[in-house]
Design an enzyme around this catalytic site. Structure first.
Site, mmCIF file in Angstrom:
data_model
loop_
_atom_site.group_PDB
_atom_site.id
_atom_site.type_symbol
_atom_site.label_atom_id
_atom_site.label_comp_id
_atom_site.label_asym_id
_atom_site.label_seq_id
_atom_site.Cartn_x
_atom_site.Cartn_y
_atom_site.Cartn_z
ATOM 1 N N TYR A 43 -11.738 -8.412 -1.656
ATOM 2 C CA TYR A 43 -12.827 -7.460 -1.930
ATOM 3 C C TYR A 43 -13.898 -7.561 -0.847
ATOM 4 O O TYR A 43 -14.419 -6.563 -0.371
ATOM 5 C CB TYR A 43 -13.446 -7.745 -3.311
ATOM 6 C CG TYR A 43 -14.464 -6.690 -3.708
ATOM 7 C CD1 TYR A 43 -14.065 -5.552 -4.409
ATOM 8 C CD2 TYR A 43 -15.808 -6.820 -3.367
ATOM 9 C CE1 TYR A 43 -14.971 -4.567 -4.760
ATOM 10 C CE2 TYR A 43 -16.729 -5.836 -3.713
ATOM 11 C CZ TYR A 43 -16.304 -4.717 -4.411
ATOM 12 O OH TYR A 43 -17.204 -3.743 -4.749
ATOM 13 N N PHE A 73 -18.365 22.309 12.081
ATOM 14 C CA PHE A 73 -17.153 22.033 11.325
ATOM 15 C C PHE A 73 -17.517 22.158 9.852
ATOM 16 O O PHE A 73 -18.631 21.812 9.451
ATOM 17 C CB PHE A 73 -16.526 20.672 11.648
ATOM 18 C CG PHE A 73 -15.231 20.526 10.900
ATOM 19 C CD1 PHE A 73 -14.123 21.269 11.279
ATOM 20 C CD2 PHE A 73 -15.145 19.756 9.759
ATOM 21 C CE1 PHE A 73 -12.943 21.225 10.532
ATOM 22 C CE2 PHE A 73 -13.969 19.708 9.013
ATOM 23 C CZ PHE A 73 -12.867 20.444 9.410
ATOM 24 N N THR A 74 -16.595 22.642 9.029
ATOM 25 C CA THR A 74 -16.899 22.994 7.632
ATOM 26 C C THR A 74 -17.600 21.870 6.873
ATOM 27 O O THR A 74 -18.681 22.063 6.328
ATOM 28 C CB THR A 74 -15.600 23.372 6.899
ATOM 29 O OG1 THR A 74 -14.645 22.323 7.094
ATOM 30 C CG2 THR A 74 -15.017 24.675 7.435
ATOM 31 N N ASP A 79 -19.324 13.798 16.760
ATOM 32 C CA ASP A 79 -18.179 13.834 15.863
ATOM 33 C C ASP A 79 -17.019 13.499 16.798
ATOM 34 O O ASP A 79 -16.524 14.360 17.532
ATOM 35 C CB ASP A 79 -18.021 15.210 15.220
ATOM 36 C CG ASP A 79 -16.798 15.250 14.299
ATOM 37 O OD1 ASP A 79 -15.880 14.436 14.518
ATOM 38 O OD2 ASP A 79 -16.762 16.087 13.388
ATOM 39 N N LYS A 132 -7.073 11.847 12.339
ATOM 40 C CA LYS A 132 -6.613 12.621 13.505
ATOM 41 C C LYS A 132 -6.205 11.661 14.626
ATOM 42 O O LYS A 132 -5.197 10.993 14.529
ATOM 43 C CB LYS A 132 -7.714 13.587 13.947
ATOM 44 C CG LYS A 132 -7.882 14.793 13.027
ATOM 45 C CD LYS A 132 -8.728 14.528 11.833
ATOM 46 C CE LYS A 132 -9.075 15.786 11.070
ATOM 47 N NZ LYS A 132 -9.810 15.488 9.833
ATOM 48 N N ARG A 164 -8.754 30.213 9.695
ATOM 49 C CA ARG A 164 -10.028 29.727 10.230
ATOM 50 C C ARG A 164 -10.792 30.971 10.686
ATOM 51 O O ARG A 164 -10.804 31.325 11.846
ATOM 52 C CB ARG A 164 -9.823 28.764 11.405
ATOM 53 C CG ARG A 164 -9.291 27.408 11.010
ATOM 54 C CD ARG A 164 -10.345 26.427 10.532
ATOM 55 N NE ARG A 164 -10.532 26.361 9.099
ATOM 56 C CZ ARG A 164 -10.845 25.263 8.421
ATOM 57 N NH1 ARG A 164 -10.953 24.108 9.033
ATOM 58 N NH2 ARG A 164 -11.064 25.281 7.138
ATOM 59 N N PHE A 221 -12.577 28.144 1.213
ATOM 60 C CA PHE A 221 -11.224 28.306 1.748
ATOM 61 C C PHE A 221 -10.207 27.386 1.081
ATOM 62 O O PHE A 221 -9.022 27.690 1.031
ATOM 63 C CB PHE A 221 -11.210 28.088 3.272
ATOM 64 C CG PHE A 221 -11.754 26.755 3.685
ATOM 65 C CD1 PHE A 221 -13.115 26.568 3.829
ATOM 66 C CD2 PHE A 221 -10.915 25.688 3.914
ATOM 67 C CE1 PHE A 221 -13.630 25.328 4.195
ATOM 68 C CE2 PHE A 221 -11.409 24.455 4.287
ATOM 69 C CZ PHE A 221 -12.777 24.272 4.418
HETATM 70 C C1 LIG Z 1 -13.932 17.817 13.655
HETATM 71 C C2 LIG Z 1 -13.827 17.304 12.272
HETATM 72 N N1 LIG Z 1 -14.859 16.650 11.728
HETATM 73 C C3 LIG Z 1 -14.809 16.172 10.475
HETATM 74 C C4 LIG Z 1 -13.714 16.347 9.678
HETATM 75 C C5 LIG Z 1 -13.732 15.856 8.239
HETATM 76 O O1 LIG Z 1 -12.945 14.747 8.109
HETATM 77 P P1 LIG Z 1 -12.168 14.396 6.754
HETATM 78 O O2 LIG Z 1 -11.195 15.479 6.491
HETATM 79 O O3 LIG Z 1 -11.509 13.086 7.085
HETATM 80 O O4 LIG Z 1 -13.182 14.238 5.677
HETATM 81 C C6 LIG Z 1 -12.603 17.008 10.204
HETATM 82 C C7 LIG Z 1 -11.399 17.206 9.362
HETATM 83 O O5 LIG Z 1 -10.623 18.085 9.508
HETATM 84 C C8 LIG Z 1 -12.668 17.512 11.536
HETATM 85 O O6 LIG Z 1 -11.656 18.178 12.086
#
Ligand SMILES: Cc1ncc(COP(=O)(O)O)c(C=O)c1O
Length: 461
Positions: free
Chosen positions: A75, A127-128, A218, A261, A386, A453
């Site tokens: 842990y 990014f979303t 990021d 990724k 997208r 989406f």
């Molecule tokens: C550029 C980018 N930032 C952040 C994220 C979010 O990461 P996660 O899906 O691991 O929460 C993604 C996921 O697709 C991404 O492509």
């Protein structure tokens, strides 16, 4: 002497296989209708070649799988946590690691700690999940990417670049005190997997330092960005991917990373920063929302596989070359057939220009969503919208955001598919392109309020 073109091949061989199901067109027509014409709602069992995302879909190496057995599930103070910390320090160069369950866990913590309601958060496109967390914390996202990023057919080697004039204008307009940090994404996902140059990042960092504005990367796709810098930016041709990744991170104060990724694992992520005080505050939040500071949201075996993945992604340049090479292989096959797509070809997938392919479908009938569904019906290849659906609604006006890019993303998992799978995919896209007049628009039957989406449902108009 003239050099003959030489074929490339993957720098690995296959040790284990996972069978995939072949389906009929009739089966797929029913499956996509049952899924409300949303590829996120398909069962993966009904998918032949799954290009929904490159997130968490990589094949791990034998070394990573061996690491899974050695994961330390303590842990507190897990050995695997310390292996991960060493890997992040060595490869990314940040001293403080805050492990999270995936990228958005890190985005949540960073946004909550730094953003006050009414603050402005500039970014090179959005990014979303990143923008969601910025807005959730009361921030206002401002796009400061160069204009070329919004023009699918315009060739530019670094479409992910920050427009320094736009950034300066924002600083002049709102004042540096209202800007808690700039969020700079490597190899910008929503722009089509497009890199930013080292020169641009260095200049962005310089400008931000002048105003004491932190630069938060990021760094989810820093390796792919590093590959493009090596290929396209003068002075970097002889530098290794590992050296370039380290230099990218040197122009930042910290980073959020979705490890699903570049990092070659199926789950995980982290926030990493230089400042101990910020890290201490992040750890305090981590224990509330994710888990103890030595595991965040991950098991010991996940951290062990992740530590090994971080080394593997930069140990040789062959990995990045083959990864991006496979994307280029598919993209070039489509370009040869005249299919409109985002150019130059990006790092993690092909982005079909749905607005150009289906000009007869207005943007409020979701051409990219319709094209994604048509592709699935044709061959069982699953991509992702997208465009207008992903962009969501403007919180002030309530109207769709109508983004300039209306794309279908076909993201390629790392080390999973062969060139034959890419050939089948290319043939299917060309088939649908040639019969594009038959594809019609869609309308919502269910529209979630946030990140719509993922779970929205549609029917044919
Ligand atoms: C550029 C980018 N930032 C952040 C994220 C979010 O990461 P996660 O899906 O691991 O929460 C993604 C996921 O697709 C991404 O492509």
């Amino acid at each position: 002497m003239e050099q003959r073109r030489r074929s490339w091949a993957e720098p690995y061989k296959i040790k284990m296989v996972e069978p995939i199901k072949m389906t009929t067109r009739e089966h797929r027509e029913k499956a996509i209708a049952d899924a409300g014409f949303n590829s996120f709602l398909l069962r993966s069992d009904d998918v032949y070649i799954d290009l929904l995302t490159d997130s968490g879909t990589s094949a791990m190496s034998d070394n990573q799988w061996a690491g899974m057995m050695l994961g330390d599930e303590a842990y507190a103070g897990s050995k695997s946590y310390y292996h991960l910390e060493e890997a992040v320090q060595e490869v990314y160069g940040y001293p403080e690691l805050i492990p999270t369950h995936q990228g958005r866990g890190a985005e949540h913590i960073l946004s909550q700690l730094l953003i006050k309601p009414g603050d402005y958060v500039p970014g090179n496109m959005y990014f979303t999940t990143t923008r969601f967390h910025q807005e959730h914390a009361g921030g206002i996202f401002v796009d400061v990417i160069i204009d070329e990023a919004h023009m699918p057919s315009v060739e530019h080697p670094f479409k992910g670049n920050v427009d320094l004039a736009k950034l300066q204008r924002l600083i002049d307009d709102v004042g540096a005190d209202q800007i808690p940090y700039i969020s700079v994404e490597t190899n910008v996902n929503m722009a089509g997997g497009q890199p930013l140059s080292m020169a641009n990042l260095r200049a962005t960092y310089g400008l931000c330092k002048k105003y004491d504005i932190p630069v938060m990367l990021d760094a989810t796709r820093a390796v792919e960005n590093a590959y493009f810098i090596q290929q396209r930016e003068g002075g970097y041709e002889d530098r290794s991917i590992k050296e370039i990744v380290a230099e990218i991170c040197s122009y930042s104060d910290g980073a959020t990373v979705s490890s699903k990724k570049d990092n070659l694992v199926n789950i995980g992520g982290f926030l990493a920063v230089r400042d101990l005080e910020l890290a201490t505050r992040a750890r305090a939040m981590l224990v509330q929302f994710e888990g103890l500071h030595t595991y965040g949201g991950m098991s010991g075996r996940d951290m062990e596989a992740l530590a090994r993945g971080i080394h593997e992604m930069v140990d040789t340049d062959d990995h990045a070359r083959a990864r991006v090479g496979q994307v280029e292989y598919l993209g070039n096959a489509l370009l040869k057939a005249g299919v409109p797509l985002v150019q130059p070809i990006g790092g993690h997938g092909i982005f079909l220009d749905a607005a150009a392919i289906l000009p007869h479908i207005p943007q409020d009938q979701f051409p990219a969503q319709a094209l994604t569904a048509a592709l699935y019906v044709d061959s069982g290849v699953r991509g992702m919208e997208r465009g207008n659906v992903s962009a969501g609604r403007n919180p002030e006006t309530g109207d769709h955001r109508y983004p300039k890019l209306e794309l279908v993303r076909m993201a390629i998992p790392r080390r999973v598919y062969t060139q034959a799978h890419m050939d089948v995919t290319a043939e299917s896209v060309v088939e649908v392109y040639e019969n594009r007049a038959r594809v019609g628009g869609l309308k919502f039957t269910y529209e979630p309020q946030e990140l719509r989406f993922f779970q929205a449902r549609f029917e044919k108009i």
